[in-house]
Scaffold this motif. Structure first.
Motif, PDB file in Angstrom:
ATOM      1  N   ILE A  75       0.620  -1.638  -0.210  1.00 46.27           N
ATOM      2  CA  ILE A  75      -0.076   0.229   0.004  1.00 46.27           C
ATOM      3  C   ILE A  75       0.862   1.659  -0.459  1.00 46.27           C
ATOM      4  CG2 ILE A  75      -1.616   1.308   1.180  1.00 46.27           C
ATOM      5  CD1 ILE A  75      -2.508  -1.621   0.101  1.00 46.27           C
ATOM      6  N   PHE A  76       0.346   2.467  -0.814  1.00 44.49           N
ATOM      7  CA  PHE A  76       1.442   3.327  -0.983  1.00 44.49           C
ATOM      8  C   PHE A  76       0.092   4.578  -0.621  1.00 44.49           C
ATOM      9  CE2 PHE A  76       3.579   0.315  -3.665  1.00 44.49           C
ATOM     10  CZ  PHE A  76       4.736   0.827  -3.286  1.00 44.49           C
ATOM     11  N   GLU A  77      -0.532   4.208   0.234  1.00 46.43           N
ATOM     12  CA  GLU A  77      -1.041   5.182   1.086  1.00 46.43           C
ATOM     13  C   GLU A  77      -0.194   6.652   1.967  1.00 46.43           C
ATOM     14  OE1 GLU A  77      -3.669   7.109   0.231  1.00 46.43           O
ATOM     15  OE2 GLU A  77      -4.773   4.918  -1.117  1.00 46.43           O
TER      16      GLU A  77
ATOM     17  N   ASN B 108      -1.164   1.273   6.057  1.00 52.67           N
ATOM     18  CA  ASN B 108      -1.733  -0.337   4.902  1.00 52.67           C
ATOM     19  C   ASN B 108      -3.077  -0.315   5.065  1.00 52.67           C
ATOM     20  OD1 ASN B 108       1.032  -0.741   4.738  1.00 52.67           O
ATOM     21  ND2 ASN B 108       1.553  -0.836   6.387  1.00 52.67           N
ATOM     22  N   GLY B 109      -3.833   0.391   5.402  1.00 53.72           N
ATOM     23  CA  GLY B 109      -5.566   0.351   5.307  1.00 53.72           C
ATOM     24  C   GLY B 109      -5.992   0.195   6.864  1.00 53.72           C
ATOM     25  N   PRO B 110      -6.766  -0.845   6.383  1.00 53.63           N
ATOM     26  CA  PRO B 110      -7.907  -1.139   5.698  1.00 53.63           C
ATOM     27  C   PRO B 110      -8.604  -0.251   4.441  1.00 53.63           C
ATOM     28  CG  PRO B 110      -9.267  -1.272   7.489  1.00 53.63           C
ATOM     29  CD  PRO B 110      -7.793  -0.733   7.818  1.00 53.63           C
TER      30      PRO B 110
ATOM     31  N   SER C 101       2.101  -5.878  -6.393  1.00 48.45           N
ATOM     32  CA  SER C 101       1.520  -4.634  -6.636  1.00 48.45           C
ATOM     33  C   SER C 101       2.916  -3.888  -7.398  1.00 48.45           C
ATOM     34  CB  SER C 101       1.599  -3.772  -5.013  1.00 48.45           C
ATOM     35  OG  SER C 101       0.559  -4.439  -4.297  1.00 48.45           O
ATOM     36  N   GLY C 102       1.909  -2.698  -8.499  1.00 53.36           N
ATOM     37  CA  GLY C 102       3.025  -2.053  -8.852  1.00 53.36           C
ATOM     38  C   GLY C 102       3.778  -1.653  -7.906  1.00 53.36           C
ATOM     39  N   PHE C 103       5.191  -0.965  -8.732  1.00 55.60           N
ATOM     40  CA  PHE C 103       6.023   0.583  -7.476  1.00 55.60           C
ATOM     41  C   PHE C 103       7.071  -0.920  -6.442  1.00 55.60           C
ATOM     42  CE2 PHE C 103       7.998   4.261  -5.638  1.00 55.60           C
ATOM     43  CZ  PHE C 103       8.448   4.439  -7.126  1.00 55.60           C
TER      44      PHE C 103
ATOM     45  N   PRO D 296      -3.991   2.585  -7.235  1.00 56.60           N
ATOM     46  CA  PRO D 296      -5.071   3.543  -6.764  1.00 56.60           C
ATOM     47  C   PRO D 296      -4.770   5.407  -7.153  1.00 56.60           C
ATOM     48  CG  PRO D 296      -5.016   1.923  -5.851  1.00 56.60           C
ATOM     49  CD  PRO D 296      -3.886   1.846  -6.628  1.00 56.60           C
ATOM     50  N   GLU D 297      -6.042   5.346  -7.782  1.00 60.94           N
ATOM     51  CA  GLU D 297      -6.055   7.625  -7.788  1.00 60.94           C
ATOM     52  C   GLU D 297      -6.942   8.008  -6.670  1.00 60.94           C
ATOM     53  OE1 GLU D 297      -5.084   9.318 -11.063  1.00 60.94           O
ATOM     54  OE2 GLU D 297      -3.069   8.148 -11.426  1.00 60.94           O
ATOM     55  N   ASN D 298      -7.175   8.707  -5.763  1.00 57.01           N
ATOM     56  CA  ASN D 298      -7.916   9.341  -4.869  1.00 57.01           C
ATOM     57  C   ASN D 298      -8.711   7.706  -4.440  1.00 57.01           C
ATOM     58  OD1 ASN D 298      -7.464  11.791  -5.660  1.00 57.01           O
ATOM     59  ND2 ASN D 298      -8.739  11.268  -7.687  1.00 57.01           N
TER      60      ASN D 298
END
Length: 568
Positions: A369-371, A379-381, A484-486, A507-509
């Protein structure tokens, strides 16, 4: 196993026999006592000999994994029962990448790697095998403890410039990144050492010895503890930096190197993600010719810079001979170099045998996760990430659809094991819950496993890094991969496995991308911070269009990755 230390009471001594204080039992009791002691001693000795003459393995995952039927030594002479389709004639030497002669007990993973990979590996070229044998001889001839190394180390402190080329030149790689990046930077540095005739040495103080076995026979790749330079103090601002020497015109000649110039005893190569324009001239032909005469190169990087080596003209012919299938660089060199230590390997293989080996298919899902909403939220959820995972897995028919009702389909005796890796357990828990509440449309049973969940990354924590490496190798034992990309974690797993993954786009937004994932162009990792300077034209250019086998990455539009021309 009980804990000792803070708050622990000292153990009470048990009496040797009923009613006797400090006396050994007599007669038959004495014989039984002696036999028990003998049995315990023999068991202890055998347990130690199973692995190596050293400390007992450290279990990295939950203790309940080590059941009697799976917690035995994983030896090459064991019955080959790892999967329904047994691998009877697996290639323990990986097509010639490895050689016989290492002590197998000291590093089980070296010769057992192929046993746990059901996918057909790519075949290394005879020329690559020949060059690996020559590199091994160079490492032994010039490695730590040799006269050549001692002389070269003394030369580091010299204030005299160097003229001519030494028989033993060195590339010293400092280590500082997370586990996936470490494996990529080590492999990149090794390829550069192979191309330039240098001995590769790595930082002994960054847990390398705890995570990887020595790769070269008869020598060590760890920099000696008495290495004379304070290399940890080097930064992109250091005057020893090659980029700074160019920028300040310290090297005699004009800004673009005079090949007649005398070389310094060493140069620091700052190739981290924050490197500047002059640092990136490392990837230019003129600079490579100049660096060839510098005895010591100290490199700091956190990237897989191999694609840019393919754009340097003087390396291109050699790289084509080494890798006729160009997208196999990490696949071959990673499997040659990177062998997990016994503790890590035992944890990975025991987990595999306990949960994954008997499944008809193993689906590896690597979740990163890149948030950026704070350390506790990264990392969420995140429900949109969960939906992206399921949309990708089911849409690409890697996992079956879930039926609307419990009676959707009768069981077909087919089992899919899902191996999830993530810093959070929430995603695996949710996937497990969904597949346990309802039958699948075709009756396939889906079981979901996740070895650990660390919540956030701890780059400097030894146990964390060991768990990460064990999970990378577990992922590489999958039949199909979703990554996961990146994420360098996924890059390494796909390269070791030789699997072309499905990459989940970022994902974006908080909206699931459309499509949620796509098939990668190759099994190679992406070079995230690739330069965009055309050395010949002396201007910026699109380096993803210079040669047909270096393209922009699917998950990082500005990055570069190697693809195989025959697969385009």
């Amino acid at each position: 196993m009980g804990r000792s230390g803070e708050g622990a009471a000292p153990p009470r001594r048990q009496r040797a026999g009923a009613g006797a204080k400090g006396k050994l039992p007599r007669g038959g009791a004495a014989q039984r006592f002696a036999m028990s002691v003998c049995f315990l001693l023999i068991s202890a000795v055998l347990l130690l000999q199973r692995w190596q003459a050293g400390p007992a393995p450290e279990w990295l995952f939950r203790g309940d994994l080590f059941l009697p039927e799976v917690s035995r030594d994983i030896r090459d002479d064991m019955p080959d029962d790892l999967s329904p389709s047994a691998q009877i004639d697996y290639d323990r030497l990986l097509g010639g990448l490895l050689i016989e002669g290492f002590d197998e007990r000291s590093c089980r993973s070296r010769y057992q790697f192929a046993r746990y990979h059901r996918n057909a590996a790519r075949v290394p070229s005879p020329y690559l095998i020949e060059r690996l044998r020559r590199q091994e001889a160079l490492q032994k001839k010039c490695g730590p403890g040799t006269k050549s190394y001692n002389n070269a180390a003394k030369q580091l402190m010299s204030t005299q410039s160097i003229n001519g080329i030494s028989d033993c030149n060195y590339l010293f790689l400092t280590i500082h990144a997370g586990m996936g990046n470490r494996m990529l930077e080590i492999t990149s540095a090794f390829l550069y050492a192979l191309l330039t005739g240098r001995v590769l040495l790595v930082d002994r103080y960054k847990q390398i010895a705890n995570t990887f076995c020595e790769p070269f026979p008869g020598t060590s790749w760890l920099i000696p503890s008495d290495f004379p330079l304070s290399y940890n103090e080097f930064t992109k601002h250091s005057p020893e930096s090659y980029g700074n020497m160019l920028q300040e015109n310290v090297i005699r000649g004009n800004t673009y190197r005079s090949l007649a110039s005398a070389r310094p005893p060493y140069a620091y190569l700052h190739l981290d993600g924050d490197y500047a324009f002059h640092d990136k001239l490392f990837y230019c032909e003129d600079d490579q010719q100049f660096l060839q005469g510098v005895p010591w190169l100290i490199m700091r990087t956190d990237m897989y810079f191999v694609p840019s080596l393919f754009l340097i003209p003087s390396f291109q012919d050699e790289l084509s001979k080494l890798f006729p299938e160009k997208d196999t660089v990490f696949h071959h060199l990673g499997r040659y170099l990177l062998h997990p230590t016994n503790d890590i390997w035992y944890s990975a293989t025991t987990y595999y045998r306990a949960y994954l080996a008997k499944a008809d298919k193993v689906v590896g899902i690597q979740i990163r996760i890149f948030e950026k909403k704070g350390i506790l939220q990264r990392n969420g959820p995140f429900p949109h990430v969960l939906e992206q995972i399921l949309s990708c897995a089911q849409g690409e028919k890697l996992l079956p659809q879930i039926g609307v009702t419990d009676g959707a389909a009768a069981g077909n005796n087919r089992t899919i094991a899902v191996l999830g890796t993530s810093l959070s357990s929430w995603y695996s828990d949710q996937i497990r819950e969904r597949y346990s509440e309802h039958r699948t449309v075709d009756g396939t049973m889906v079981k979901v496993y996740q070895p650990s969940h660390e919540e956030y990354q701890k780059k400097k924590n030894r146990k964390h890094n060991m768990k990460a490496l064990a999970e990378i190798y577990l992922l590489s034992m999958s039949d199909v991969l979703i990554t996961s990309g990146f994420s360098t974690f996924g890059y390494v797993a796909q390269g070791l496995a030789g699997l072309t993954p499905w990459i989940m786009y970022r994902p974006e937004n908080h909206v699931v991308p459309e499509p949620p994932c796509g098939r990668a162009m190759s099994i190679e990792p992406c070079f995230h911070q690739a330069p965009y300077f055309d050395c010949r034209a002396k201007r910026d250019a699109d380096l993803g269009k210079v040669v047909p086998y270096v393209r922009h990455c699917e998950d990082v539009s500005w990055g570069l990755k190697i693809v195989n021309e025959t697969r385009l």
